[in-house]
Design an enzyme around this catalytic site. Structure first.
Site, PDB file in Angstrom:
ATOM      1  N   ASP A 273      10.710 -43.176   8.303  1.00 35.48           N
ATOM      2  CA  ASP A 273      10.203 -42.645   7.038  1.00 35.48           C
ATOM      3  C   ASP A 273      11.078 -41.499   6.547  1.00 35.48           C
ATOM      4  OD1 ASP A 273       9.435 -40.720   8.865  1.00 35.48           O
ATOM      5  OD2 ASP A 273       7.290 -40.890   8.482  1.00 35.48           O
ATOM      6  N   SER A 274      12.099 -41.145   7.330  1.00 33.20           N
ATOM      7  CA  SER A 274      13.126 -40.206   6.871  1.00 33.20           C
ATOM      8  C   SER A 274      13.891 -40.771   5.679  1.00 33.20           C
ATOM      9  CB  SER A 274      14.103 -39.886   8.006  1.00 33.20           C
ATOM     10  OG  SER A 274      14.534 -41.067   8.660  1.00 33.20           O
TER      11      SER A 274
ATOM     12  N   LYS B 160       6.337 -47.503  14.849  1.00 31.17           N
ATOM     13  CA  LYS B 160       6.233 -46.166  15.428  1.00 31.17           C
ATOM     14  C   LYS B 160       5.175 -45.374  14.693  1.00 31.17           C
ATOM     15  CE  LYS B 160       9.613 -43.012  14.996  1.00 31.17           C
ATOM     16  NZ  LYS B 160       8.938 -41.853  14.320  1.00 31.17           N
TER      17      LYS B 160
ATOM     18  N   GLU C  67      10.313 -35.109  19.707  1.00 29.22           N
ATOM     19  CA  GLU C  67      11.157 -34.428  18.736  1.00 29.22           C
ATOM     20  C   GLU C  67      11.025 -32.922  18.830  1.00 29.22           C
ATOM     21  OE1 GLU C  67      12.172 -34.322  13.932  1.00 29.22           O
ATOM     22  OE2 GLU C  67      10.804 -35.848  14.736  1.00 29.22           O
TER      23      GLU C  67
END
Length: 272
Positions: free
Chosen positions: A52-53, A121, A190
């Site tokens: 979704d980046s 994800k 992350e």
């Protein structure tokens, strides 16, 4: 001691678990379109994340929140058509799974059916366990994502390192172990302390993929626009730039524009 690398003609969720068991590190990069996916796949990267980046690097939004399910289906479909070997994992976008497991399943089915992706994800731990279970019960492979979860950026208030305090670190460990028990095939960590990430990786039998989580995990992921230097405004400590495409592309495009204006392009050999 180096470990012999198995030649996988096609990477599957099972392949990744085997790679962890054999001590082979897992490479993962983002891609959002056919051409880039084909290049990344040809280069031998194990996992391609349709992140979704794309909301940031493709659409110019400040956060990942605005990207829609339709847009993720479009990007994922484009990527899948360019891939022969890599496992293609797609982010479920914000608002499609957090509070309603039935909505999560509907969203997941759309991506899987319409794009041909291999796995999804989801960000979060115990708070999204019902959605994770719903997807897994439907036979959809799930990769978890803990630590800094960009879809929750307004809750965190910043992109600083997560889980530095004991309470948050313990919850992260518990969430990672929960995701494994539920049946997730891998977890992304992350922007957390390297020692904590290694502790998590050593406690799980499924692979742990890090981004800003040190070298003690089972694999690494970066946003391809960052590692190729297409984005010259983002320079976190964890990023290694393997090229400076921003500079190279700017020079090439500037030269093209100058050649057009001067009449140098096209020359006699470049026309019919």
């Amino acid at each position: 001691m180096s470990v012999a690398k198995k030649d996988y003609k096609r990477i599957t969720t099972k392949s990744l678990i085997e790679m962890k068991a054999n001590g082979e590190r897992i490479s993962m990069l983002t891609a959002y379109d056919f051409t880039m996916a084909k290049i990344v796949d040809t280069a031998g990267v194990d996992v391609i994340l349709v992140g979704d980046s794309a909301s940031n690097v493709m659409a110019g939004h400040e956060t990942t929140l605005p990207i829609t399910l339709d847009q993720m289906v479009y990007h994922a479909s484009s990527v899948v058509r360019g891939v022969e070997r890599a496992l293609v994992v797609v982010d479920l976008p914000f608002g499609t799974y957090q509070s309603d497991p039935k909505e999560a399943l509907r969203s997941a089915i759309r991506i899987m059916k319409e794009s041909g992706a291999h796995a999804l994800k989801l960000e979060g731990g115990a708070e999204i366990k019902d959605s994770v279970k719903k997807l897994l019960h439907a036979g959809i492979p799930v990769m978890g994502h803990l630590g800094l979860t960009p879809q929750s950026i307004y809750k965190f208030g910043s992109y600083t390192v997560r889980a530095k305090e004991d309470a948050e670190a313990e919850k992260l460990i518990e969430d990672a172990q929960l995701l494994e028990r539920l049946g997730c095939f891998a977890v992304v960590l992350e922007k957390i302390p390297a020692a904590l990430a290694q502790r998590v990786a050593e406690s799980l039998t499924i692979p742990v993929i890090g981004i800003g989580a040190g070298g003690g995990v089972d694999g690494q992921v970066l946003v391809i626009h960052d590692m190729l230097g297409m984005n010259n405004e983002f320079s976190p400590r964890f990023l290694r730039r393997y090229m400076n495409l921003f500079e190279g592309m700017t020079q090439a495009i500037g030269q093209y524009s100058a050649d057009v204006k001067s009449g140098d392009f096209p020359n006699e050999k470049e026309q019919y």
